[in-house]
Design a protein around this motif. Structure first.
Motif, PDB file in Angstrom:
ATOM      1  N   THR A 330       0.722  -1.252   0.104  1.00 26.32           N
ATOM      2  CA  THR A 330      -0.094   0.229  -0.032  1.00 26.32           C
ATOM      3  C   THR A 330       0.847   1.024  -0.102  1.00 26.32           C
ATOM      4  O   THR A 330       0.519   2.296  -0.889  1.00 26.32           O
ATOM      5  N   THR A 333       2.090   1.747  -3.354  1.00 26.55           N
ATOM      6  CA  THR A 333       1.186   2.352  -4.137  1.00 26.55           C
ATOM      7  C   THR A 333       0.861   3.885  -4.173  1.00 26.55           C
ATOM      8  O   THR A 333       0.663   4.397  -5.002  1.00 26.55           O
ATOM      9  N   LEU A 334       0.870   4.184  -2.908  1.00 30.26           N
ATOM     10  CA  LEU A 334       0.521   5.728  -2.581  1.00 30.26           C
ATOM     11  C   LEU A 334       1.630   6.460  -2.899  1.00 30.26           C
ATOM     12  O   LEU A 334       1.762   7.719  -2.972  1.00 30.26           O
ATOM     13  N   ILE A 337       1.895   8.943  -6.288  1.00 28.28           N
ATOM     14  CA  ILE A 337       1.044  10.091  -5.996  1.00 28.28           C
ATOM     15  C   ILE A 337       1.741  11.212  -5.271  1.00 28.28           C
ATOM     16  O   ILE A 337       1.463  12.221  -5.454  1.00 28.28           O
ATOM     17  N   THR A 338       2.066  10.466  -4.058  1.00 28.38           N
ATOM     18  CA  THR A 338       2.747  11.388  -3.040  1.00 28.38           C
ATOM     19  C   THR A 338       3.909  12.400  -3.530  1.00 28.38           C
ATOM     20  O   THR A 338       3.784  13.626  -3.428  1.00 28.38           O
TER      21      THR A 338
END
Lengths: 358, 332
Positions: A330, A333-334, A337-338
C-alpha cells in the motif's frame, strides 16, 4: 542576512498588523492541529506499521515504532539465535540466547560462553530483548518471491495504462478543443453540447454495454480495454476549450498569412500556448488513471493484466490477509502520487480551484 | 530523468517525422475543403472514441435493460420488454426491502440514500469550517492547505486499506480507546458502526477537494466589503452571516452539486473497506450493479443494465433539480 530576530513564540503568534494571539486564534490553531493529526496520522501509521515484522504486527496494544527481537551470532551455531532477558527465581537477571524450545522449557546459552552447558529455563521466566529495526523484507519479499502478488507486473501495467491513457487523452482532447474553440463549422455547437452533457454521466451507468464493446473488439483482459474507453474525457475538452478561447484569433490569422497549415498551427502555436491547461489536465489524468479501480476490475480478470489497484485488492481479499505485505505494498502504491503531489502541488491546487474539477 | 534524456534524440526525430507526415496528408485535404471544415478533422478522433465508448453504449444500455438471459451478445439475448424493471420494482411494501423480490437492490437504494445524506452534510460542514479557518491570516497556510488536501489524491483502494488497518479489532483505534478506559469494538463488523465509518472515511478522503473550492470562493470576496462592514460596526458573526455566506452561496452550491453526484456513485472505497458488509449494511447501488452483472456466478446483464438506468435517471433528476434551484438562488 540580518533578518529580524524573533523568538519562536513570537513567530508563531505573529499576525498581520502586529496584533497578538487571541482566543479565536487559539481555536484556529487547535482545529489545525487536530486536523493535521487526523489527516496525516493515518498515513504515518500505515508507513510505521509497514516496517513491522509479521510477529510485530499482531502485538496488542501496538507499539508506536517497529520493534524486532535482537538476534545474536553465537559460536558453534549456523544461524543467529534470538536473545532473551531471563529472570531466575533468585532474582538474578541475565541475557541469554535461546537454542531451542521444548514445551514450556527453553534451552538457553550464554552468548559470552558458547561452550558452557545449556541452561534450562521455564519460558515464563524469559522476555525477548527488542530493538527498533525496520523490516525491509516486507518490501523486498513481494518484489521477488510472492506467488500470488506479482508486484512488477502490476506496476508495469499501471504505468502503461497511466502513460498511454494520459498521452492519448491530451492529444485527442486538445485537438477537439482546438476545433471547438477556433473553427466555425456546421454542428460545432451541437457536438460541444453532446460532449459536455456527459460530464455528469459516469461509466458506472453504462458498464454492461461498454463491456460488450470491449469484448467484441477483443480487449477483454487487455490493457487497451482499460485505456481507451475513458480517453475522450468531457472534463478535458471543457478545460482546454475554455483556455484556448483566450488565445487571440489574430495569432492564427497571422500564421495563415505566413503560409502555415492548420495542422501546423495546432502543433506549433496552440499546443505551446495551451501548456498550462495541458499540464493541469495531464496531472488530473495521471491521478484518475493511477487510482482507477472499478473499470479495470471489470475488464481485467487475469492476474497477468492486473493494475496495482486491482492486484492490491485481490491480495488483501485473500482468506488469510498477510498484513505485513499488504501494508508495505500500500505504501508503494501511494508513493508515486505523493511524489507528484510534493512537486506539482501548486499546479494541482490552483487547477482545481479554477476549474472545480477532479 | 536519465532515461528521458537518452531517449530524447530518438523520440524527437520520430515525432518530427510523424508530425510532418500528418501535415503532408492534411495539406491537400485542407486545400480542397477550406480552413473551417478542417475543424471536422480535429474533432474526429475524440468524437470517434466518444461515439463508440460513450454514446453507442448509452443507447445500447436501453436495449440490454429490456433483454434477459445470461449471454453477453445482444443477438443471443431474448427480448423481455420491461420485465427487468418489473423485477426490480416487485415489492409488496416499498419501505421494507425484505418484501421485495430484488431485496438487495432496495437495500442498496436505502443504504445509498442514508450514505448520501450523511456524507454530503459531513463534507459540506467540515469543508466549510476548514476553508474558513484556512482563509484566515495563519502561519504556514500553504502547509495546512496541503495537509487537508493530501488524502484527495490517494486511491480509494489505498484509503480503504489505511482505515481497514486502523479499525481492525487489534488495531490502533481500539488501543487508544482502551488507553482512555473505553471498550474495544469490531467496528466494521458492527451493524451500527459500519455505516458511520464508511461515511467518516469517505468524508476524510474527499473533504480536502471541496475545501479547496470553497477557499477559492472565499478569496474572491472583495476585502472592501469587510472594511465597509467593520465601519458599520459588524462583529465576526455578522460578517459571516451577512457578507461571507451570501457571497459564498454560489460556491456552496457547486460543492453541493458535485458532492451529491459523486456520493450517489460511491463504490470502490466501500467495496474494499467492508465489501458491503456486515451482511448488506453498507452495500450501495453501484455495488448492486457490479455484483449482478459482473461478479456473481450467474451474470444477469439485463438486470444490471436496468439497475444502472435507475441510477442514471436518479442522477439526471438530481442534476436537473439542482440546475433549477441554482437558477432560482441566483435570481434571488
Amino acid at each position: 542576512m540580518q533578518a529580524d530576530r524573533i523568538s519562536i513564540g513570537q513567530f508563531l503568534s505573529r499576525r498581520s498588523g502586529g496584533k497578538r494571539v487571541n482566543t479565536a486564534d487559539a481555536l484556529t490553531y487547535l482545529y489545525l492541529t487536530i486536523g493535521t493529526i487526523l489527516m496525516f496520522g493515518p498515513v504515518l501509521w500505515l508507513v510505521a506499521s509497514s516496517f513491522k515484522t509479521q510477529a510485530g504486527l499482531v502485538k496488542y496494544p501496538p507499539p508506536l515504532l517497529p520493534y524486532q527481537q535482537v538476534q545474536v551470532d553465537v559460536e558453534g551455531f549456523d544461524k543467529p539465535l534470538p536473545l532473551y532477558t531471563v529472570t531466575e527465581e533468585d532474582g538474578t537477571v541475565s541475557e541469554l540466547a535461546q537454542v531451542r524450545r521444548v514445551g514450556i522449557e527453553a534451552q538457553m546459552v550464554d552468548p559470552a560462553e558458547p561452550g558452557a552447558e545449556r541452561i534450562k529455563v521455564n519460558i515464563r521466566q524469559r522476555e525477548p530483548v527488542e530493538e527498533v529495526k525496520l523490516a525491509w523484507e516486507n518490501y523486498l519479499d513481494p518484489l521477488i518471491e510472492l506467488e500470488n502478488f506479482d508486484f512488477f507486473t502490476y506496476l508495469k501495467n499501471s504505468v502503461i495504462v497511466t502513460t498511454f491513457a494520459t498521452a492519448i487523452t491530451l492529444v485527442i482532447n486538445s485537438m477537439a478543443a482546438f476545433a471547438l474553440s477556433k473553427y466555425h463549422f456546421k454542428g460545432r455547437d451541437a457536438i460541444f453540447v453532446l460532449f459536455i452533457s456527459t460530464l455528469m454521466i459516469p461509466i458506472t451507468v453504462i458498464l454492461v454495454p461498454v463491456f460488450l464493446v470491449i469484448t467484441s473488439i477483443g480487449w477483454k483482459n487487455n490493457l487497451w480495454g482499460v485505456i481507451i474507453p475513458g480517453a475522450a474525457t468531457p472534463t478535458g475538452i471543457f478545460l482546454l476549450r475554455q483556455y484556448m478561447l483566450t488565445i487571440p484569433d489574430e495569432l492564427l490569422d497571422a500564421a495563415r498569412i505566413d503560409g502555415a497549415s492548420e495542422w501546423h498551427i495546432y502543433w506549433r502555436i496552440i499546443l505551446p500556448l495551451a501548456r498550462p491547461a495541458l499540464a493541469v489536465l495531464a496531472i488530473f489524468s495521471v491521478m484518475w488513471r493511477w487510482n482507477d479501480f472499478l473499470w479495470p476490475l471489470i475488464v481485467l480478470s487475469q492476474n497477468d493484466y492486473f493494475t496495482l489497484q486491482v492486484g492490491l485488492n485481490a491480495f488483501q481479499g485473500e482468506l488469510q490477509i498477510q498484513w505485513h505485505y499488504v501494508l508495505a505494498m500500500t505504501v508503494v502504491t501511494l508513493l508515486p502520487i505523493t511524489l507528484v503531489f510534493a512537486f506539482l502541488q501548486r499546479f494541482i491546487t490552483t487547477g482545481i480551484a479554477t476549474t472545480g474539477m477532479k | 530523468m536519465r532515461i528521458l534524456t537518452t531517449l530524447d534524440p530518438l523520440t524527437r526525430p520520430l515525432l518530427f517525422i510523424l508530425v510532418t507526415a500528418i501535415d503532408g496528408i492534411l495539406k491537400p485535404i485542407q486545400r480542397r475543403v477550406g480552413i473551417d471544415k478542417m475543424g471536422y478533422f480535429f474533432v474526429l478522433p475524440n468524437l470517434l472514441i466518444f461515439g463508440i465508448f460513450v454514446l453507442f453504449p448509452m443507447l445500447l444500455n436501453l436495449y440490454y435493460a429490456m433483454t434477459g438471459g445470461t449471454k453477453l451478445f445482444p443477438a443471443d439475448r431474448p427480448f423481455v420488454g420491461l420485465d427487468n424493471f418489473a423485477t426490480l420494482f416487485d415489492c409488496e411494501n416499498f419501505s421494507q426491502p425484505n418484501s421485495c423480490q430484488e431485496d438487495l437492490f432496495w437495500r442498496g437504494i436505502f443504504n445509498t440514500i442514508q450514505f448520501v445524506v450523511f456524507q454530503v452534510s459531513g463534507i459540506v460542514l467540515f469543508s466549510l469550517i476548514t476553508a474558513l479557518v484556512l482563509n484566515q491570516n495563519i502561519v504556514a497556510r500553504g502547509f495546512f492547505r496541503s495537509v487537508f488536501f493530501y488524502p484527495v489524491l490517494l486511491s480509494p483502494v489505498v484509503v480503504a486499506l489505511i482505515w481497514k488497518w486502523i479499525l481492525q479489532h487489534e488495531g490502533v483505534l481500539n488501543a487508544i480507546l482502551e488507553l482512555f478506559g473505553g471498550e474495544s469494538m469490531r467496528w466494521l463488523l458492527d451493524t451500527n458502526w459500519a455505516m458511520f465509518w464508511v461515511v467518516f472515511v469517505s468524508v476524510w478522503a474527499l473533504m480536502g477537494f471541496y475545501t479547496l473550492i470553497l477557499l477559492a470562493g472565499l478569496q474572491s470576496i472583495p476585502p472592501e466589503l469587510y472594511e465597509a462592514s467593520s465601519i458599520d460596526g459588524a462583529n465576526t458573526w455578522q460578517d459571516f452571516r451577512f457578507v461571507t455566506m451570501p457571497l459564498l452561496m454560489p460556491t456552496m452550491f457547486v460543492v453541493l452539486v458535485l458532492s451529491l453526484i459523486r456520493a450517489v456513485q460511491m463504490f470502490d472505497q466501500i467495496f474494499v473497506l467492508t465489501g458491503g458488509g456486515p451482511g448488506t449494511r453498507t452495500q450501495l447501488m453501484v455495488q448492486y450493479i457490479y455484483t449482478t452483472g459482473f461478479s456473481n456466478q450467474i451474470q444477469l446483464f439485463g438486470l444490471s443494465a436496468a439497475a444502472s438506468m435507475v441510477l442514471g435517471v436518479s442522477l439526471l433528476i438530481l442534476t436537473l433539480l439542482q440546475l433549477r434551484l441554482g437558477n432560482q438562488s441566483s435570481l434571488a
